[in-house]
Write a protein that holds these residues in place. Structure first.
Motif, PDB file in Angstrom:
ATOM      1  N   ALA A 544     144.987 -67.221  54.167  1.00 26.10           N
ATOM      2  CA  ALA A 544     143.868 -68.168  54.091  1.00 26.10           C
ATOM      3  C   ALA A 544     143.191 -68.083  52.732  1.00 26.10           C
ATOM      4  CB  ALA A 544     142.867 -67.885  55.212  1.00 26.10           C
ATOM      5  N   ARG A 545     143.006 -66.866  52.232  1.00 23.31           N
ATOM      6  CA  ARG A 545     142.374 -66.705  50.913  1.00 23.31           C
ATOM      7  C   ARG A 545     143.243 -67.292  49.813  1.00 23.31           C
ATOM      8  NH1 ARG A 545     140.866 -61.700  53.284  1.00 23.31           N
ATOM      9  NH2 ARG A 545     142.622 -60.626  52.335  1.00 23.31           N
ATOM     10  N   MET A 546     144.564 -67.196  49.967  1.00 28.83           N
ATOM     11  CA  MET A 546     145.459 -67.775  48.957  1.00 28.83           C
ATOM     12  C   MET A 546     145.295 -69.286  48.896  1.00 28.83           C
ATOM     13  SD  MET A 546     148.942 -65.525  49.497  1.00 28.83           S
ATOM     14  CE  MET A 546     149.819 -66.421  48.207  1.00 28.83           C
ATOM     15  N   VAL A 547     145.126 -69.923  50.047  1.00 24.17           N
ATOM     16  CA  VAL A 547     144.922 -71.367  50.065  1.00 24.17           C
ATOM     17  C   VAL A 547     143.596 -71.721  49.403  1.00 24.17           C
ATOM     18  CG1 VAL A 547     144.464 -73.338  51.582  1.00 24.17           C
ATOM     19  CG2 VAL A 547     146.375 -71.805  52.062  1.00 24.17           C
ATOM     20  N   LEU A 548     142.557 -70.967  49.715  1.00 26.23           N
ATOM     21  CA  LEU A 548     141.235 -71.260  49.158  1.00 26.23           C
ATOM     22  C   LEU A 548     141.184 -71.013  47.653  1.00 26.23           C
ATOM     23  CD1 LEU A 548     138.977 -69.780  51.987  1.00 26.23           C
ATOM     24  CD2 LEU A 548     139.611 -72.162  51.587  1.00 26.23           C
ATOM     25  N   GLN A 549     142.132 -70.242  47.126  1.00 23.21           N
ATOM     26  CA  GLN A 549     142.193 -70.020  45.678  1.00 23.21           C
ATOM     27  C   GLN A 549     142.934 -71.129  44.951  1.00 23.21           C
ATOM     28  OE1 GLN A 549     143.355 -66.041  44.233  1.00 23.21           O
ATOM     29  NE2 GLN A 549     142.951 -65.271  46.274  1.00 23.21           N
ATOM     30  N   ASN A 550     143.680 -71.960  45.689  1.00 18.75           N
ATOM     31  CA  ASN A 550     144.486 -72.987  45.029  1.00 18.75           C
ATOM     32  C   ASN A 550     143.599 -74.117  44.527  1.00 18.75           C
ATOM     33  OD1 ASN A 550     146.264 -75.465  44.825  1.00 18.75           O
ATOM     34  ND2 ASN A 550     147.785 -73.877  45.233  1.00 18.75           N
ATOM     35  N   PRO A 551     143.646 -74.446  43.251  1.00 18.15           N
ATOM     36  CA  PRO A 551     142.717 -75.437  42.691  1.00 18.15           C
ATOM     37  C   PRO A 551     143.048 -76.880  43.051  1.00 18.15           C
ATOM     38  CG  PRO A 551     144.208 -74.645  40.993  1.00 18.15           C
ATOM     39  CD  PRO A 551     144.489 -73.820  42.210  1.00 18.15           C
ATOM     40  N   ARG A 552     144.159 -77.126  43.767  1.00 26.38           N
ATOM     41  CA  ARG A 552     144.488 -78.497  44.160  1.00 26.38           C
ATOM     42  C   ARG A 552     143.967 -78.839  45.555  1.00 26.38           C
ATOM     43  NH1 ARG A 552     150.250 -80.084  44.374  1.00 26.38           N
ATOM     44  NH2 ARG A 552     150.685 -77.926  44.938  1.00 26.38           N
ATOM     45  N   VAL A 553     143.727 -77.842  46.362  1.00 26.68           N
ATOM     46  CA  VAL A 553     143.449 -78.063  47.783  1.00 26.68           C
ATOM     47  C   VAL A 553     142.040 -78.604  47.983  1.00 26.68           C
ATOM     48  CG1 VAL A 553     143.191 -76.917  50.014  1.00 26.68           C
ATOM     49  CG2 VAL A 553     145.083 -76.287  48.502  1.00 26.68           C
ATOM     50  N   ASP A 554     141.934 -79.694  48.738  1.00 25.36           N
ATOM     51  CA  ASP A 554     140.607 -80.220  49.084  1.00 25.36           C
ATOM     52  C   ASP A 554     140.379 -80.281  50.592  1.00 25.36           C
ATOM     53  OD1 ASP A 554     142.100 -82.401  49.891  1.00 25.36           O
ATOM     54  OD2 ASP A 554     141.394 -83.735  48.307  1.00 25.36           O
ATOM     55  N   PHE A 555     141.356 -79.769  51.373  1.00 26.58           N
ATOM     56  CA  PHE A 555     141.210 -79.694  52.825  1.00 26.58           C
ATOM     57  C   PHE A 555     142.117 -78.575  53.307  1.00 26.58           C
ATOM     58  CE2 PHE A 555     141.505 -80.774  57.259  1.00 26.58           C
ATOM     59  CZ  PHE A 555     140.317 -81.428  57.563  1.00 26.58           C
ATOM     60  N   ALA A 556     141.606 -77.702  54.175  1.00 26.46           N
ATOM     61  CA  ALA A 556     142.373 -76.537  54.622  1.00 26.46           C
ATOM     62  C   ALA A 556     142.530 -76.543  56.128  1.00 26.46           C
ATOM     63  CB  ALA A 556     141.690 -75.245  54.177  1.00 26.46           C
TER      64      ALA A 556
END
Length: 920
Positions: A544-556
């Motif tokens: 989950a933290r890896m996704v939140l670190q991705n600068p492209r993601v705007d919805f998780a």
């Protein structure tokens, strides 16, 4: 009997987000008291007094009494030593300067074992505090001759100072937290991410994402900085960079003494020698400066007399100004210089490095030489009122003090400082002035800018020794997150015993269709914008933290598994939408979770992490899930497959009449319609039999998953037609839903590949098999097909759960092939398959459908074995672990079967070929 120092830590867990014990990060120690279970604190002679001597401020803890000194009362009355370790760990963190007060100690259910839970600010410090607290307790029970408590405490403080954030970083983080901006530490130093996904910004100390690398390079080159400032007409001393001592003397002679000698690219005042009055002094100073220069170059500049001021400029505006006073002591006519330094360092405000608001004065060779230059030795007694300098520079890191002068700065000087920051190009800059009085224009008093600093420290402004503290972190956060800008991305968390992965994929598919850049974690891996980045079980907090670190993601969208919650808690602070699908008997008997109620409490964590403006999407058909509504701070959205007139739908009706939301089924002549209800407004979404993932409505588990996904998407703000379009285009193909009800035809047999691995899931899969079989039998003149199943479960399940899986599967398949996963999870080879087969055979004896049970341990051979038994028209269900390898194998089989069929057509069937013509 004398008590023994038996307290020991059995297990250490670090929760980095909401968890079963706390909404906030915590350390969890499982401790065993051993013989100390029979010795509360009031029965151990000298224990309480020894604890107070070691950690005096622990006596002020309130504990459960709710008033200061409550814990001391508990100690005197008698409390167990696991509880003492909790308070000692909290106090050790407070010794470092961390305001941590949350903790609890509970019995595990095993005599002498306790769960000790306490909060932390810095993870490494929190864990180290727990380990040291246990050592201290044992030491107080029976003194350890090898433990020097004072030295051990000092080592702990030094180590904590090395790992903890510096005061500048901490000030920015405190300001971010006050604005509800999430943060994530990216390394063991000061690199921190503020915000999530596409909204993220980064800081390293006081450098930000907006700080220009070119500006930092310019500021690091003192010669270039001086040239640029001079070209802009700003007051700077005459200076020149040199490589050799002879060149330094030449420059000193040219610009005139006194001069300053300092490294070209130094910081924190290291290697700076002030007030050099002749060539001899310059020759002596040169090696001191060159040692601190990474480039081996030194700057010689004219010496400007006056006071040392630091002007902090953020975003082009002056926000704070401090006078820096070098480390010194004031003679009293009674004590030696050394004694005065010790007395000054005893100030509780002084600590090691940046640990506290002031730094202890260090007596090194440079300090001794400077004292000697003032006509004194360290053991001499200076006259009363005589100031003895220990350093020449006013840096806080060398023991200096600061005096806030923000309101005293002359407007001309403020303008000069702001212009200097603009010339260099820094968004956050520390402008060093030397001036007789900052309240007077430096152009008139002869002052000058002697340095421009990138990443200036904030401590002198946030914690001045004298004067008002300045809230300098506020404009930094304003630069990164202007008022009204977002810092968080929407987070949807999905948990339950079965259906998590498919539901998460459905939700992600809906929002991908809306143009969002979706980051998703499932048991199959991490997916960013429909690209699989990592293939692994990614249902834990780290993913989950890896996704939140991705600068492209705007919805998780996060699949949240029980194991991750128990191991580390959630990987974030809160989720906007929590989806709980079901709670069924699986993973019981692991990590202290032995009942369904305990399992429900684990899964309830994501509901507790819903904020007041968030939503919990709950399965109204599951009693344990239904009970989670009491733990939700936000709004509950129900979903249900209940029949009309049921108590569940009556409850939903009342809920909606009060303005609530729900998703359920309405039966009609054409089938079942998914309906979204919001207050008194009903909206028809789609017929279930028209959704591809439901196999014409036969896959009831995917009907339920569709209800949950629709409810979550609606709660997250998706429009009705976007939800409808998403569900209508979501299929169980391998490309959209790998390993979940993937269907493929192999040599006339229908093959279903799925991940089912527990008895509750097998009941749902079995119902689907029955529905498929019923539809096949409705076709006239079609022979009754056989059903062949390949099943397995994980080795860490209970024996009874394994037997139950086999028993349930035996009700739905004619032939069962039992295999094992590659990872046995503590079992011997063949043990798991044996227990599953045992359950199936026991059910066969009771008249179940199954007529044959076979064991083939390896996955691919088991698949081959099942397919070898299949005839055209049969149904083969493969419950597999490595679905990618299995699908590839099935594709190969299908291609080989097709190639064989084409070859047979070309050669001709020998049984039907015409007889050869024999010449007459």
């Amino acid at each position: 009997m004398t008590p023994l120092p038996d307290l020991r830590i059995l297990e250490t867990r670090v929760y980095r987000g909401p968890n079963m014990w706390s909404y906030r990060p915590a350390v969890h120690l499982v401790v065993e008291l051993g013989s100390l279970e029979d010795y509360p604190t009031n029965t151990i002679p000298g224990f309480v007094d020894g604890l107070i001597d070691a950690l005096p401020r622990i006596a002020e803890h309130s504990c459960s009494r709710g008033h200061r000194g409550g814990f001391l009362e508990r100690l005197k009355e008698g409390t167990w030593l696991g509880h003492v370790a909790e308070h000692a760990a909290l106090q050790l963190q407070q010794e470092v300067g961390h305001d941590t007060r949350r903790g609890k100690t509970r019995g595990t259910g095993v005599r002498g074992q306790y769960d000790v839970i306490y909060g932390y600010t810095d993870e490494q410090v929190g864990v180290a505090a727990g380990a040291l607290a246990v050592r201290l307790v044992n030491h107080l029970v029976r003194p350890d001759p090898e433990l020097d408590w004072s030295a051990e405490l000092e080592r702990f403080l030094v180590q904590a100072e090395r790992t903890a954030f510096g005061p500048s970083t901490q000030a920015i983080l405190d300001e971010a937290v006050s604005r509800d901006i999430p943060w994530l530490r990216l390394n063991q130093h000061s690199l921190v991410q503020l915000g999530q996904g596409v909204h993220q910004q980064r800081i390293r100390a006081t450098m930000t994402s907006n700080t220009s690398a070119l500006a930092v390079d310019i500021a690091s080159d003192k010669e270039l900085t001086t040239q640029l400032l001079a070209a802009a007409g700003l007051p700077v001393p005459r200076s020149e960079a040199v490589d050799t001592v002879e060149d330094a003397v030449r420059v000193g002679n040219r610009i005139g003494y006194p001069v300053v000698c300092k490294p070209l690219d130094g910081n924190h005042g290291r290697g700076v020698v002030l007030g050099i009055t002749d060539a001899t002094g310059l020759r002596a100073a040169f090696p001191v400066a060159v040692e601190q220069s990474r480039r081996g170059r030194v700057v010689v500049e004219s010496y400007i007399s006056g006071k040392d001021y630091r002007v902090l400029v953020i975003g082009g505006r002056m926000v704070a100004l401090a006078e820096r006073v070098p480390a010194h002591v004031l003679g009293d006519g009674l004590h030696t210089v050394r004694e005065l330094v010790d007395e000054t360092n005893a100030d509780p405000r002084r600590g090691v490095g940046h640990e506290k608001v002031l730094t202890r004065i260090k007596v090194d060779e440079g300090a001794v030489a400077l004292v000697r230059a003032q006509g004194l030795e360290m053991d001499d007694v200076p006259d009363a009122g005589f100031p003895v300098n220990l350093t020449l520079t006013g840096n806080m890191s060398t023991g200096g003090i600061s005096i806030d002068r923000t309101l005293e700065a002359h407007p001309d000087n403020v303008e000069i400082a702001e212009e200097a920051a603009r010339v260099v190009g820094l968004d956050v800059a520390g402008i060093d002035f030397i001036s007789p009085d900052i309240a007077e224009p430096v152009r008139e008093t002869g002052g000058a800018i002697c340095e421009v600093n990138a990443a200036p420290g904030f401590r002198m402004h946030t914690h001045p020794t004298q004067g008002e503290a300045q809230f300098v972190a506020q404009p930094v956060v304003d630069l990164l997150f202007p008022p009204g800008s977002a810092s968080r991305i929407p987070i949807v968390a999905v948990t339950g015993t079965n259906g998590k992965t498919t539901t998460a994929r459905m939700i992600a598919h809906v929002f991908k269709g809306m143009g969002r850049k979706v980051g998703m974690t499932t048991t199959d891996g991490i997916v960013i914008d429909e690209r699989l980045l990592i293939r692994a079980d990614a249902s834990g907090p780290k993913s989950a933290r890896m996704v939140l670190q991705n600068p492209r993601v705007d919805f998780a969208v996060f699949e949240v598994a029980r194991g991750g919650i128990l191991r580390e808690g959630l990987g974030y602070q809160r989720n906007d939408v929590a989806v709980v699908l079901n709670v069924a008997p699986d993973h019981l008997g692991m990590r202290g979770i032995n009942t369904l109620e305990q399992l429900a409490k684990v899964k309830q964590v994501i509901v507790e992490a819903v904020p007041r403006d968030g939503f919990a999407v709950l399965n109204a058909d599951d009693e344990l899930v239904r009970g989670m509504r009491r733990s939700c701070s936000g709004e509950v959205v129900w979903f249900s497959m209940a029949e009309a007139g049921s108590e569940v739908l009556q409850m939903i009706e009342v809920h909606c009449r009060r303005g609530g939301r729900a998703v359920f089924l309405e039966r009609g002549e054409l089938g079942q319609m998914i309906v979204i209800r919001h207050g008194r407004r009903s909206m028809q979404l789609a017929w279930t039999h028209l959704l591809p993932a439901t196999f014409g409505g036969r896959a009831k588990m995917n009907v339920q998953n569709s209800l949950a996904a629709a409810a979550a998407a609606f709660a997250a703000g998706a429009h009705l037609h976007d939800i409808r379009q998403g569900l209508r285009t979501f299929t169980t193909s391998y490309y959209l839903s790998p390993g979940r009800l993937n269907q493929i035809e192999v040599d006339g047999a229908t093959v279903i590949v799925d991940y089912c691995h527990n008895a509750p899931g097998m009941r749902l899969l079995g119902d689907f098999v029955e529905q498929l079989a019923a539809s096949a039998s409705a076709v006239p003149d079609l022979a009754k097909p056989s059903r062949i199943g390949v099943i397995a479960t994980a080795g860490d399940r209970r024996d009874e759960d394994m037997r139950e899986l086999g028993s349930v599967a035996a009700n739905h398949f004619d032939v069962l092939v039992v295999r094992e996963d590659a990872a046995l999870r503590g079992r011997g080879r063949g043990d798991v398959a044996g227990l599953v087969a045992e359950g199936a055979r026991a059910r066969m004896a009771d008249g179940a459908r199954c007529k044959q049970v076979e064991i083939v341990l390896e996955e691919i051979p088991a698949v081959h074995h099942a397919m070898a038994r299949a005839n055209p028209g049969d149904l083969v269900v493969l419950c597999v672990d490595k679905h990618g390898a299995v699908l590839a194998e099935l594709e190969t089989m299908s291609q080989q079967a097709q190639a064989g069929a084409h070859l047979g057509e070309a050669v001709g069937d020998p049984d039907t070929a015409a007889a050869p013509v024999v010449p007459g």
